[in-house]
Design a protein around this motif. Structure first.
Motif, PDB file in Angstrom:
ATOM      1  N   CYS A  45       0.985  -1.005  -0.083  1.00 17.86           N
ATOM      2  CA  CYS A  45      -0.029   0.017   0.016  1.00 17.86           C
ATOM      3  C   CYS A  45       1.038   1.254  -0.068  1.00 17.86           C
ATOM      4  O   CYS A  45       0.638   2.257  -0.831  1.00 17.86           O
ATOM      5  N   ASN A  46       1.876   1.337   0.985  1.00 19.81           N
ATOM      6  CA  ASN A  46       2.772   2.363   1.031  1.00 19.81           C
ATOM      7  C   ASN A  46       3.352   2.766  -0.373  1.00 19.81           C
ATOM      8  O   ASN A  46       3.665   3.908  -0.825  1.00 19.81           O
ATOM      9  N   GLN A  47       3.668   1.553  -0.961  1.00 17.43           N
ATOM     10  CA  GLN A  47       4.528   1.874  -2.471  1.00 17.43           C
ATOM     11  C   GLN A  47       3.534   2.333  -3.386  1.00 17.43           C
ATOM     12  O   GLN A  47       4.056   2.897  -4.237  1.00 17.43           O
ATOM     13  N   GLY A  85       1.609   4.645  -2.436  1.00 15.66           N
ATOM     14  CA  GLY A  85       1.388   6.194  -2.173  1.00 15.66           C
ATOM     15  C   GLY A  85       0.271   6.300  -0.897  1.00 15.66           C
ATOM     16  O   GLY A  85       0.028   7.495  -0.469  1.00 15.66           O
ATOM     17  N   ILE A  86      -0.205   5.210  -0.295  1.00 16.36           N
ATOM     18  CA  ILE A  86      -1.099   5.272   0.455  1.00 16.36           C
ATOM     19  C   ILE A  86      -0.434   5.037   1.957  1.00 16.36           C
ATOM     20  O   ILE A  86       0.370   4.038   2.257  1.00 16.36           O
ATOM     21  N   LYS A  87      -0.743   6.244   2.831  1.00 20.39           N
ATOM     22  CA  LYS A  87       0.038   6.245   3.952  1.00 20.39           C
ATOM     23  C   LYS A  87      -0.418   4.987   4.911  1.00 20.39           C
ATOM     24  O   LYS A  87      -1.443   4.477   4.822  1.00 20.39           O
ATOM     25  N   THR A  88       0.212   4.617   5.970  1.00 23.96           N
ATOM     26  CA  THR A  88       0.213   3.710   6.628  1.00 23.96           C
ATOM     27  C   THR A  88      -1.484   3.519   7.277  1.00 23.96           C
ATOM     28  O   THR A  88      -2.192   2.379   7.359  1.00 23.96           O
ATOM     29  N   GLU A 113       5.821   6.030   0.892  1.00 25.83           N
ATOM     30  CA  GLU A 113       4.636   6.719   0.232  1.00 25.83           C
ATOM     31  C   GLU A 113       4.969   8.076  -0.313  1.00 25.83           C
ATOM     32  O   GLU A 113       4.613   8.561  -1.221  1.00 25.83           O
ATOM     33  N   ALA A 129      -5.190   4.940  -3.960  1.00 26.44           N
ATOM     34  CA  ALA A 129      -3.828   5.441  -4.297  1.00 26.44           C
ATOM     35  C   ALA A 129      -3.619   6.491  -5.178  1.00 26.44           C
ATOM     36  O   ALA A 129      -2.834   7.505  -4.802  1.00 26.44           O
ATOM     37  N   GLU A 166      -4.446   9.530  -3.092  1.00 31.87           N
ATOM     38  CA  GLU A 166      -3.289   9.750  -2.192  1.00 31.87           C
ATOM     39  C   GLU A 166      -2.096  10.446  -3.006  1.00 31.87           C
ATOM     40  O   GLU A 166      -1.485  11.243  -2.365  1.00 31.87           O
ATOM     41  N   TYR A 220      -0.490  14.179  -2.261  1.00 31.93           N
ATOM     42  CA  TYR A 220       0.714  14.494  -1.974  1.00 31.93           C
ATOM     43  C   TYR A 220       1.096  15.673  -3.022  1.00 31.93           C
ATOM     44  O   TYR A 220       2.155  16.489  -2.688  1.00 31.93           O
TER      45      TYR A 220
END
Ligand SMILES: Nc1ncnc2c1ncn2[C@@H]1O[C@H](COP(=O)(O)OP(=O)(O)OP(=O)(O)O)[C@@H](O)[C@H]1O
Ligand SMILES: [Mg+2]
Lengths: 483, 252
Positions: free
Chosen positions: A436-438, A440-443, B73, B102, B105, B109
């Motif tokens: 998810c992080n990859q 762009g989704i924050k933890t 992220e 995604a 988000e 950013y």
């Protein structure tokens, strides 16, 4: 809700502290601290109740005095001192309300802060709202429209005044006064709650919705709800609640009773978000609730859906007594515990009638140092030929310091019955979070996504607008639980 | 665009990357080949910011920023995308909901507002067609029960939706049938512009027939030990890695 409102809520939410922690300033009518027979008489008098109801309360009180607080649940907490509690508080009724404009603006402001659109928008979306502020209903809308169909939807006190024969017939018929310690307490001192009657053959055209809110410092909250669906009737009932932040523990012991007659269906959905206490477990609500429904007639159906994110300690088992032949009981539950929260929740499905069917889907999510238990009883009585139950209990762990427990009990006295139980335990994986992080989704958001995915088949049972709130709530209540 | 300088990284105390250098410019496609266990996926993970790997030396510049300073992220927000060698399953979360989250988000950013549903649906349709991802897959839970090839195709679909500056593809070709391989490669070629770049990790020269690389690197024992043009891939296919390893050992 406009986009900027939504952003604001998300922003407020991301500041980490319990965002619904504010106190409304309203003059109150308080009972004296402590519980004696006089307290019970005071409450009953305050509410101008008929003799039979006072007697009913007193009977409950006398039994309660002899009962002990149960300790079989997988929770531990300092036992409340029942003589330290104020058993009655009501906003001072200034006048009768004909429309929302007349309601105390403080109250309306509170709801605004909660993001509860108790206004025209809600009206347009077809929801009648009966607000229970502290213990007395202060606003009821849509009475007319419902009235034309013969539907009664009002506060419990009003029902006692205007429909005493219905209340007298059904109150305590599903949850007897002495069912357990807390139901006895509630029966003795209940302040108010909601009453709902759907007449024969009527399908309630809108979701009936009640927002509960604890508002007086150090006030016990004892709601009583009674829902009756007559033959062939249908109703979907929503209960949602949030509470202001407190230092002392607050006791909440509600009773909900549902009666479904022949061919009737009742869908009861709850989002429970009482103040859970701070990170160290200080403060927070003790939530000891008795909810039970009876499928009294053939082909009737009762469905409980609950999303439990709040409270310091939760003790709650919405149950179904399946008495009518071919009746159906359902229990869909999401219980989230974080920090120091403790939840012991589940259901009882009591199969009495032939070909009765029950489904249990329980999703427990534990984070922080919390403890989350599922406790369920499936009981098949001798005469319940062809009864069937399916139970699925899934636990999701976030971090290594929390606990998930499952206590399924099965009592089967009929050989033709079929009972199935499935259980799983899983963890939110580093892999999933990194994936998810990859993207762009924050933890925090990722946990919200993963948890909502985990709960999907429960959330799908919530009415649409409730589901949106509930999803947000899941995200908010697990914020900061990783990293 | 990307400048890796003497990058060293370890996991569980074991050094995997041992001083790796690589420069990627806008408009370029780089292929990275190398024997199993040489550190290709490690490189991809370190660039994407996986925490289990500890960077012990070197630096990485991405578009003028210190990449190693950013959270995963943030790196995604800056335009870095990794197509995973082993895509992860997320039960109950629909593919559409996932990619929508995604996309928004990443937009947040970059200080952009959320995409309107209509615009999002348009983008979705367009990109779905690009990689010939069926509508059914789009509605299913992220990667759950997808076949190996479907998972890889889904990675490229997500990449297309996010339109990164730098796409790193870790063995996206493994497990693909001939048609899927062509579709995935077409997808990449369609996305290619003079402003973005791709790093393609692969074991097979075959993929490079479709996605023609400007450079081919051989990664061995945590370092890039040989760099050439696409002809190098052909040579590797024919002769294997031994000759390069020997060559490398002589120089050390
Ligand atoms: N968690 C770990 N603990 C110890 N060693 C690890 C760990 N993860 C990876 N490694 C080791 O790091 C080395 C590099 O692995 P990596 O996955 O980067 O190789 P690769 O070049 O991608 O290989 P392949 O072509 O098989 O995908 C391998 O020797 C692997 O065993
Ligand atoms: Mg690899």
């Amino acid at each position: 809700m406009s986009m900027s409102d939504e952003d604001k809520i998300i922003e407020e939410a991301t500041t980490g502290d319990y965002k619904y922690g504010f106190v409304t300033d309203i003059e109150s009518d308080l009972a004296k601290v402590g519980l004696t027979e006089d307290t019970v008489r005071f409450i009953s008098a305050k509410k101008d109740e008929p003799e039979w109801l006072l007697d009913w309360r007193l009977k409950a009180f006398r039994m309660w005095e002899k009962m002990e607080e149960p300790d079989w649940a997988h929770v531990s907490y300092p036992k409340p001192n029942f003589q330290d509690i104020i058993y009655y508080a009501a906003p001072k009724p200034k006048k009768e309300y004909e429309s929302l404009d007349q309601v105390d603006p403080e109250i309306l402001k509170t709801f605004e802060k909660l993001g509860v659109p108790i206004n025209e928008q809600k009206a347009l979306s077809g929801v009648a709202v009966d607000i229970v502020m502290d213990s007395v209903s202060v606003a009821t809308t849509f009475k007319d429209k419902l009235g034309k169909l013969g539907i009664i939807f009002c506060s419990f006190s009003e029902a006692v005044k205007n429909h005493p024969e219905l209340v007298r017939e059904y109150v305590g018929s599903v949850v007897p006064q002495t069912d357990n310690f807390y139901s006895a307490l509630n029966s003795a001192v209940f302040s108010d709650g909601s009453f709902c009657y759907i007449p024969k053959g009527v399908r309630c055209p809108m979701e009936l919705s009640t927002y509960f809110r604890i508002n007086e410092a150090n006030t016990g909250q004892f709601e009583r709800t009674l829902i009756i669906a007559d033959e062939g009737a249908y109703v979907s009932y929503l209960e949602g609640c949030t509470a202001p932040q407190r230092d002392e523990n607050q006791l909440h012991a509600a009773v909900v009773e549902i009666v479904a007659k022949k061919d009737a269906e009742v869908k009861y959905s709850t989002v429970q978000n009482w103040y859970p206490g701070d990170k160290k477990g200080r403060g927070g609500i003790f939530n000891f609730v008795t909810k039970r429904g009876i499928c009294a007639g053939d082909n009737s159906k009762i469905s409980w859906t609950q999303v439990e994110t709040g409270s310091a300690v939760t003790w709650k088992y919405p149950s179904c007594i399946l008495k009518g032949d071919n009746s159906v009981g359902e229990f869909f539950s999401v219980a989230v515990t974080n920090n120091m929260q403790q939840a012991d929740t589940g259901t009882k499905m009591i199969h009495l009638g032939k070909n009765t069917k029950s489904t249990i889907v329980s999703k427990g999510i534990s984070a922080g140092k919390s403890q989350n238990s599922y406790r369920g009883l499936v009981k098949i009585a001798k005469g319940a030929d062809g009864a069937r139950n399916f139970s699925q209990c899934d636990s999701l762990l976030i971090g290594a310091k929390c606990g998930a427990h499952t206590f399924p009990y099965i009592e089967c006295q009929n050989k033709s019955a079929k009972v199935e139980h499935e259980a799983t335990t899983s963890k939110i994986g580093e892999d999933q979070l990194f994936y998810c992080n990859q993207r762009g989704i924050k933890t925090d958001k990722a946990i919200g996504l993963i948890v909502n995915g985990f709960c999907k088949n429960v959330m799908d049972n919530l009415p649409m607008e409730f589901a949106i709130e509930a999803k947000k709530l899941l995200e908010i209540s697990l914020e900061g639980s990783v990293g | 665009m990307l400048k890796i300088n003497g990058l060293k990284a370890e996991i569980n105390g074991k050094e995997i990357l041992k001083g790796l250098n690589l420069e990627v410019k806008p408009g370029e496609v780089h292929a990275i080949m190398g024997p199993n266990g040489s550190g290709k996926s490690t490189l991809a993970s370190v660039l994407a910011g996986r925490e289990e790997y500890e960077v012990t030396g070197g630096d990485v510049d991405f578009e003028g920023e210190d990449l190693l300073d950013l959270s995963p992220e943030q790196r995604a927000g800056e335009g870095l995308f990794l197509a995973f060698q082993y895509p992860v399953e997320i039960p109950g979360v629909s593919n559409i909901n996932f990619i929508k989250t995604a996309v928004n988000e990443v937009r947040e950013y970059r200080g952009l507002p959320n995409l309107e549903t209509k615009e999002f649906m348009k983008l979705l349709k367009e990109k779905q067609q690009l990689v010939e991802l069926s509508g059914k897959l789009a509605n299913r839970s992220v990667n759950e029960g997808f076949s190996g090839g479907e998972k890889k195709r889904n990675e490229i679909f997500q990449m297309a939706m996010l339109n990164p500056k730098l796409g790193i593809l870790d063995e996206t070709d493994s497990g693909l049938d001939i048609d899927a391989l062509r579709i995935v490669a077409n997808g990449v070629n369609e996305l290619k512009t003079k402003d973005n770049a791709f790093v393609v990790v692969t074991h097979y020269q075959r993929l490079l027939d479709y996605i023609v690389p400007d450079f081919v690197h051989v990664l061995y024992d945590g370092r890039i030990v040989k760099t050439g043009t696409k002809e190098l891939a052909l040579e590797l296919e024919e002769k294997g890695y031994d000759w390069i390893i020997d060559e490398f050992k002589e120089t050390v």
